[in-house]
Motif scaffolding. Structure first.
Motif, PDB file in Angstrom:
ATOM      1  N   ILE A  40       1.091  -1.680  -0.094  1.00 26.25           N
ATOM      2  CA  ILE A  40       0.139  -0.392   0.205  1.00 26.25           C
ATOM      3  C   ILE A  40       1.053   0.783  -0.514  1.00 26.25           C
ATOM      4  N   ASP A  44      -1.399   1.917  -5.651  1.00 27.87           N
ATOM      5  CA  ASP A  44      -2.330   2.400  -5.807  1.00 27.87           C
ATOM      6  C   ASP A  44      -2.928   1.777  -6.162  1.00 27.87           C
ATOM      7  N   TYR A  45      -4.405   1.020  -5.120  1.00 27.55           N
ATOM      8  CA  TYR A  45      -5.511   0.201  -5.562  1.00 27.55           C
ATOM      9  C   TYR A  45      -7.172   0.781  -5.827  1.00 27.55           C
ATOM     10  N   ASP A  46      -7.464   0.296  -6.507  1.00 23.83           N
ATOM     11  CA  ASP A  46      -8.745   0.261  -6.235  1.00 23.83           C
ATOM     12  C   ASP A  46      -9.742  -0.135  -4.722  1.00 23.83           C
ATOM     13  N   LYS A  71      -4.937   7.335   2.228  1.00 23.68           N
ATOM     14  CA  LYS A  71      -5.385   6.957   1.083  1.00 23.68           C
ATOM     15  C   LYS A  71      -6.780   6.442   0.878  1.00 23.68           C
ATOM     16  N   GLU A  73      -8.128   4.204  -1.368  1.00 21.71           N
ATOM     17  CA  GLU A  73      -8.621   2.505  -0.883  1.00 21.71           C
ATOM     18  C   GLU A  73      -9.986   2.077  -0.423  1.00 21.71           C
TER      19      GLU A  73
END
Ligand code: CA
Length: 223
Positions: A40, A44-46, A71, A73
């Protein structure tokens, strides 16, 4: 759309990963808290699927870290410990949803799609930019109300641009989002170039009211 699974039960992690890849998500996995934190911080992640009881600490620590890093997410907690305290603490720390193990994959998929809809599309079924409309649940694209066929990566690129208001995308961020962080950087940049070229042609052929331009040395911009 890119998902991170933080889960130490490797067989469960593998089954979830495979099922989400079948739904055309880009999926990464971490087998403990440390790996999850490293991911993390670097990427970046959805959405993150987060186990609470990890061998080297509580998944709650990862939620705290996300918050510290500001963040955005979406997070769904997956926990065998169906305790009210866990649920309340997780939700208070910004988790979007909570799923008690064992669960059905169909329910997980529905929750994943719903969390991503809330995060990226204000909860709507579709996302609209100018005369282009995307329906993420069935990966359908309309331009001027006419359906346009895009391949998997063309669709992913278009969605990635359209849900981001700044519309200027660094090429490495784009490569990571669309191909995952395991792919060789140089290869993925070549792929991006050719996929964007194809996507631009389809946008132009269907008279989309925007274009994607290369910004020398930086990446791409939606104009
Ligand atoms: Ca566990």
């Amino acid at each position: 759309m890119k998902i991170l699974i933080v889960e130490d039960e490797l067989e469960l992690s593998r089954v979830i990963r495979q099922s989400l890849e079948d739904e055309l998500f880009v999926v990464e996995s971490a087998a403990n808290l440390k790996e999850g934190l490293d991911k993390i911080i670097a990427f970046d992640y959805d959405l993150i699927l987060l186990d609470i009881m990890l061998p080297d600490g509580s998944g709650i620590n990862l939620l705290k870290e996300l918050k510290k890093l500001h963040k955005k997410e979406a997070v769904i907690i997956l926990s065998a410990k169906d305790s009210v305290d866990d649920k309340v603490e997780g939700l208070n720390l910004g988790a979007d949803d909570y799923l008690a193990k064992p669960f059905h994959l169909a329910e997980l998929h529905a929750r994943v799609k719903s969390a991503i809809r809330r995060k990226n599309q204000d909860g709507d079924q579709s996302v609209v930019f100018k005369n282009v409309q995307l329906f993420p649940d069935d990966r359908k694209v309309l331009i001027n109300k006419v359906e346009v066929k895009l391949n998997r990566k063309e669709y992913d690129l278009l969605y990635y641009f359209i849900i981001r208001p700044e519309k200027l995308m660094h090429k490495t961020a784009l490569a990571e989002a669309i191909w995952g962080d395991h792919m060789d950087q140089a290869d993925s940049l070549d792929f991006i170039y050719s996929q964007i070229k194809n996507l631009r042609k389809k946008l132009k052929d269907h008279s989309a009211q925007f274009d994607i331009e290369a910004v020398y040395g930086v990446g791409y911009k939606l104009v």
